[in-house]
Design a protein around this motif. Structure first.
Motif, PDB file in Angstrom:
ATOM      1  N   LEU A  52       0.845  -1.165   0.008  1.00 61.43           N
ATOM      2  CA  LEU A  52      -0.097  -0.054  -0.052  1.00 61.43           C
ATOM      3  C   LEU A  52       0.973   1.173   0.181  1.00 61.43           C
ATOM      4  N   LYS A  53       0.457   2.253  -0.750  1.00 63.82           N
ATOM      5  CA  LYS A  53       1.140   3.233  -0.941  1.00 63.82           C
ATOM      6  C   LYS A  53       0.696   4.364  -0.139  1.00 63.82           C
ATOM      7  N   SER A  54       1.068   5.229   0.776  1.00 64.60           N
ATOM      8  CA  SER A  54       0.390   6.062   1.827  1.00 64.60           C
ATOM      9  C   SER A  54       0.695   7.492   1.059  1.00 64.60           C
ATOM     10  N   ALA A  55      -0.247   8.495   1.074  1.00 65.46           N
ATOM     11  CA  ALA A  55      -0.245   9.585   0.530  1.00 65.46           C
ATOM     12  C   ALA A  55       0.721  10.333   1.048  1.00 65.46           C
ATOM     13  N   ALA A  56       1.422  11.260   0.300  1.00 64.26           N
ATOM     14  CA  ALA A  56       2.454  12.134   0.914  1.00 64.26           C
ATOM     15  C   ALA A  56       1.826  13.403   1.779  1.00 64.26           C
ATOM     16  N   PRO A  57       2.442  13.713   2.806  1.00 61.22           N
ATOM     17  CA  PRO A  57       1.833  14.515   3.588  1.00 61.22           C
ATOM     18  C   PRO A  57       1.701  16.153   2.924  1.00 61.22           C
ATOM     19  N   SER A  58       0.739  16.677   3.041  1.00 59.51           N
ATOM     20  CA  SER A  58       0.670  18.131   2.636  1.00 59.51           C
ATOM     21  C   SER A  58       1.629  18.963   3.084  1.00 59.51           C
ATOM     22  N   SER A  59       2.300  19.757   2.100  1.00 58.61           N
ATOM     23  CA  SER A  59       3.212  20.712   2.473  1.00 58.61           C
ATOM     24  C   SER A  59       3.022  21.953   2.173  1.00 58.61           C
ATOM     25  N   ASP A  60       1.741  22.212   1.829  1.00 57.29           N
ATOM     26  CA  ASP A  60       1.484  23.667   1.082  1.00 57.29           C
ATOM     27  C   ASP A  60       1.348  24.705   2.304  1.00 57.29           C
ATOM     28  N   ALA A  61       1.344  25.897   1.879  1.00 59.92           N
ATOM     29  CA  ALA A  61       1.437  27.041   2.779  1.00 59.92           C
ATOM     30  C   ALA A  61       0.448  26.883   3.677  1.00 59.92           C
ATOM     31  N   ALA A  62      -0.775  26.822   3.293  1.00 57.32           N
ATOM     32  CA  ALA A  62      -2.222  26.670   4.263  1.00 57.32           C
ATOM     33  C   ALA A  62      -1.769  25.840   5.354  1.00 57.32           C
ATOM     34  N   ARG A 107      -1.678  26.767   9.337  1.00 61.30           N
ATOM     35  CA  ARG A 107      -2.719  26.219  10.167  1.00 61.30           C
ATOM     36  C   ARG A 107      -1.617  25.535  11.322  1.00 61.30           C
ATOM     37  N   LYS A 108      -0.835  24.977  10.901  1.00 59.53           N
ATOM     38  CA  LYS A 108       0.148  24.156  11.838  1.00 59.53           C
ATOM     39  C   LYS A 108       0.622  25.163  12.911  1.00 59.53           C
ATOM     40  N   GLN A 109       1.178  26.390  12.259  1.00 62.55           N
ATOM     41  CA  GLN A 109       1.736  27.371  13.206  1.00 62.55           C
ATOM     42  C   GLN A 109       0.732  27.885  14.033  1.00 62.55           C
ATOM     43  N   ARG A 110      -0.333  28.125  13.510  1.00 63.86           N
ATOM     44  CA  ARG A 110      -1.487  28.825  14.597  1.00 63.86           C
ATOM     45  C   ARG A 110      -1.696  27.923  15.576  1.00 63.86           C
ATOM     46  N   MET A 111      -1.809  26.531  15.143  1.00 65.02           N
ATOM     47  CA  MET A 111      -2.238  25.453  16.368  1.00 65.02           C
ATOM     48  C   MET A 111      -1.185  25.693  17.573  1.00 65.02           C
ATOM     49  N   ASN A 112       0.269  25.652  16.949  1.00 71.65           N
ATOM     50  CA  ASN A 112       1.128  25.335  18.070  1.00 71.65           C
ATOM     51  C   ASN A 112       1.113  26.888  18.553  1.00 71.65           C
TER      52      ASN A 112
END
Length: 147
Positions: A47-57, A61-66
């Protein structure tokens, strides 16, 4: 909050499995499972897993959550420190009141109150002064402890 962060990390990481198997049953239906079936031919599939999203949005979101998590942790720490200071102050006040009440009880039990003169000798006060000192101390205890 830390538990939520750990859960999110677990969901984001690719799933690693010991193996995934595919087989076709007697009715022609295709099945998948983590263990090979008994008495049936199966193929192991990757099974191939999807590459994690690395877009700016997503990064934003990750920065705001942190930032939110850090702010929440700071606020919790400040609340806990304020509560600890308040509890320490209350304990100190209660200890002082206990000492004042014990002294008031002692003043009620003694027959005469004295002062020390310049030579360090005891000089007993008269009954009127005795009662005035007791009343003043009683009022002090009430104002400091019973309010």
């Amino acid at each position: 909050m830390k538990g939520l962060l750990i859960l999110l990390c677990l969901l984001i990481t690719p799933i690693t499995q010991a193996g995934t198997y595919r087989w076709v049953d007697e009715n022609g239906q295709t099945h998948f499972g983590d263990r090979p079936p008994v008495n049936t031919a199966s193929d192991e599939v990757t099974l191939k897993s999807a590459a994690p999203s690395s877009d700016a949005a997503a990064r934003e979101r990750k920065q705001r959550m942190n930032e939110f998590l850090e702010q929440t942790e700071r606020e919790r720490t400040e609340r806990n420190e304020a509560k600890a200071r308040q509890e320490a102050q209350a304990a100190k006040h209660e200890a002082r009141c206990q000492a004042l009440r014990a002294r008031l009880k002692y003043l009620k039990s003694v027959s005469g109150i004295y002062r020390l003169n310049s030579e360090g000798e005891r000089v007993f006060v008269d009954d009127e002064e005795n009662e005035r000192i007791r009343q003043e101390f009683r009022a002090r205890v009430q104002s400091e402890c019973d309010a």
